[in-house]
Design a protein around this motif. Structure first.
Motif, short mmCIF file in Angstrom:
data_model
loop_
_atom_site.label_atom_id
_atom_site.label_comp_id
_atom_site.label_asym_id
_atom_site.label_seq_id
_atom_site.Cartn_x
_atom_site.Cartn_y
_atom_site.Cartn_z
N ALA A 6 -8.61 -8.04 -3.51
CA ALA A 6 -8.47 -6.79 -2.76
C ALA A 6 -9.73 -6.52 -1.97
O ALA A 6 -10.84 -6.76 -2.45
CB ALA A 6 -8.20 -5.63 -3.72
N GLN A 20 -12.84 -7.58 -4.22
CA GLN A 20 -12.82 -7.57 -5.68
C GLN A 20 -11.56 -8.26 -6.16
O GLN A 20 -10.47 -8.00 -5.64
CB GLN A 20 -12.86 -6.13 -6.20
N VAL A 22 -8.63 -8.48 -8.46
CA VAL A 22 -7.89 -7.52 -9.28
C VAL A 22 -7.38 -8.27 -10.50
O VAL A 22 -6.54 -9.15 -10.38
CB VAL A 22 -6.72 -6.91 -8.47
N THR A 23 -7.92 -7.93 -11.64
CA THR A 23 -7.53 -8.63 -12.87
C THR A 23 -7.21 -7.62 -13.96
O THR A 23 -8.08 -6.92 -14.44
CB THR A 23 -8.65 -9.56 -13.36
N THR A 24 -5.95 -7.50 -14.27
CA THR A 24 -5.50 -6.71 -15.41
C THR A 24 -4.31 -7.45 -16.01
O THR A 24 -3.74 -8.35 -15.39
CB THR A 24 -5.05 -5.29 -15.01
N LEU A 42 -0.22 -3.52 -7.64
CA LEU A 42 -1.40 -3.16 -6.87
C LEU A 42 -1.44 -1.66 -6.59
O LEU A 42 -2.50 -1.04 -6.67
CB LEU A 42 -1.44 -3.97 -5.56
N TRP A 45 -2.56 -0.02 -9.72
CA TRP A 45 -3.98 -0.27 -9.92
C TRP A 45 -4.80 0.67 -9.05
O TRP A 45 -5.82 1.22 -9.49
CB TRP A 45 -4.30 -1.73 -9.62
N HIS A 49 -8.01 4.01 -9.27
CA HIS A 49 -9.28 3.92 -8.53
C HIS A 49 -9.20 4.84 -7.30
O HIS A 49 -9.24 4.38 -6.16
CB HIS A 49 -9.54 2.47 -8.12
N TRP A 57 -5.54 -7.15 1.26
CA TRP A 57 -5.53 -7.98 0.06
C TRP A 57 -5.05 -9.36 0.47
O TRP A 57 -4.47 -9.56 1.52
CB TRP A 57 -4.64 -7.40 -1.04
#
Length: 69
Positions: A6, A20, A22-24, A42, A45, A49, A57
């Motif tokens: 992203a 960054q 995006v890792t979850t 996304l 997420w 934030h 992205w």
């Protein structure tokens, strides 16, 4: 493994952007097609934030090293 990179920008100053990964766990099973279409994960997420704006992205397969935006 598909990773979402992203490009996030601060709301103040808005020109302060960076990439960054995006890792979850929500992104564990994302497909390339889903990623390219803007993975619904996304949006969720981004809700977590609120001080950031999603500028762009991209989707990558495998490991990805961060780059400056």
């Amino acid at each position: 493994m598909i990773k979402i990179i992203a490009v996030l920008c601060s709301l103040s100053p808005p020109e302060n952007c960076y990439e960054q990964t995006v890792t979850t766990s929500d992104f564990a099973d994302v497909s390339m097609q889903s990623c390219l279409m803007g993975a619904p994960q996304l949006a969720e997420w981004m809700k977590q934030h609120p001080a950031k704006r999603l500028a762009a992205w991209r989707c990558v397969i495998g490991k990805q090293h961060g780059r400056g935006a």
